[in-house]
Scaffold this active site. Structure first.
Site, PDB file in Angstrom:
ATOM      1  CD  GLU A  44     -24.769   2.707 -11.008  1.00 39.10           C
ATOM      2  OE1 GLU A  44     -24.015   2.224 -11.858  1.00 39.10           O
ATOM      3  OE2 GLU A  44     -24.420   2.878  -9.809  1.00 39.10           O
ATOM      4  CE  LYS A 110     -20.519   3.158 -13.270  1.00 41.00           C
ATOM      5  NZ  LYS A 110     -21.076   2.109 -12.366  1.00 41.00           N
ATOM      6  CB  CYS A 146     -21.913   4.665  -9.457  1.00 40.20           C
ATOM      7  SG  CYS A 146     -21.755   3.666  -7.948  1.00 40.20           S
TER       8      CYS A 146
END
Length: 266
Positions: A44, A110, A146
């Site tokens: 990321e 995300k 993440c």
């Protein structure tokens, strides 16, 4: 139909200069291609690390930064997954994974933003809403980023959509117990979704100021039974693993958790 895909996780540390980070991507993409990999996964925030202003660095998916990643992937003949930032309409950005390579062009924004441990990603980042599964080298690959790894429902949805492998680029914040949590969560999500998990974190950058999540390494590949197939330490490195998808079918036949689970109203 079973397939084999060779995956490289490029555990490196991105910096504040997007051009310099492109050089890192090119170097490690070439190394992954030399290793015979079909897919190379970067962390990321590869465009620019957290810990400073990101809005002014954001570019659209057809911008110069993404186009350079596409050229790198095309030259190497390999699919690249790299985290970048794209403009959002409310003066924030989206935390985007660019997925590009032979026969594949996709992106994932995300969904779960890191508003935890004293950091508020949502101050500068707008959330995505749509899960992504794409075909890479004959394998159905899902994507998460993440903090997403703390939310089993996303991974179960990716399994429902046919994912056999889920890649998870990350910039995982350091702290007490965070390596153990990272490892446990990767293994748990593999079990929840009965997929392989390939989670690539930023390498540990050393001393850092503030509470921005910069990375602690320990990139990991897990099987659908939660077995650790490979894991790095905190330092920069490349982890290359062959993934044989017939195990997904075997596990789902013997342990059909996606089929057996019950759905509850909120």
């Amino acid at each position: 139909m079973s397939e084999t895909i060779r995956v490289s996780l490029a555990q490196i540390t991105s910096g504040e200069n997007p051009s310099a980070n492109l050089n890192l991507i090119e170097t490690h993409t070439r190394a992954a291609a030399h290793a015979g990999s079909d897919l190379v996964v970067f962390p990321e925030a590869m465009m620019r690390c957290f810990g400073g202003p990101i809005r002014k660095f954001a570019e659209p998916l057809d911008g110069e930064w993404a186009q350079t990643v596409r050229r790198i992937a095309s030259d190497a003949g390999i699919t690249v997954v790299a985290g970048m930032f794209t403009p959002a309409p409310d003066d924030r950005v989206t935390n985007t994974l660019l997925v590009t390579g032979p026969g594949i062009e996709a992106s994932y924004d995300k969904i779960h933003l890191f508003d935890a441990f004293g950091f508020a990603e949502s101050d500068t980042v707008a959330p995505g809403s749509d899960p992504l599964v794409a075909d890479i080298a004959g394998v159905r690959v899902g994507f998460a980023t993440c903090y997403d790894i703390r939310f089993p429902a996303l991974f179960q949805k990716l399994g429902d959509l046919g994912a056999e492998l889920v890649v998870v680029p990350a910039s995982w914040g350091s702290g007490d117990g965070k390596v153990e949590q990272w490892t446990l969560l990767a293994r748990a999500r593999a079990l929840d979704s009965t997929t392989f998990i390939a989670a690539c974190d930023q390498a540990e950058p050393g001393a850092a100021e503030g509470n921005a999540p910069l990375g602690l390494g320990h990139s990991i590949v897990c099987s659908p039974t939660g077995e650790i197939l490979g894991q790095l330490d905190a330092t920069p490195g490349m982890l290359t693993i062959d993934i044989h998808t017939e195990l997904v079918d075997a596990v789902r036949k013997n342990l059909p958790v996606l089929k057996n689970r019950k759905h509850f109203d909120a």
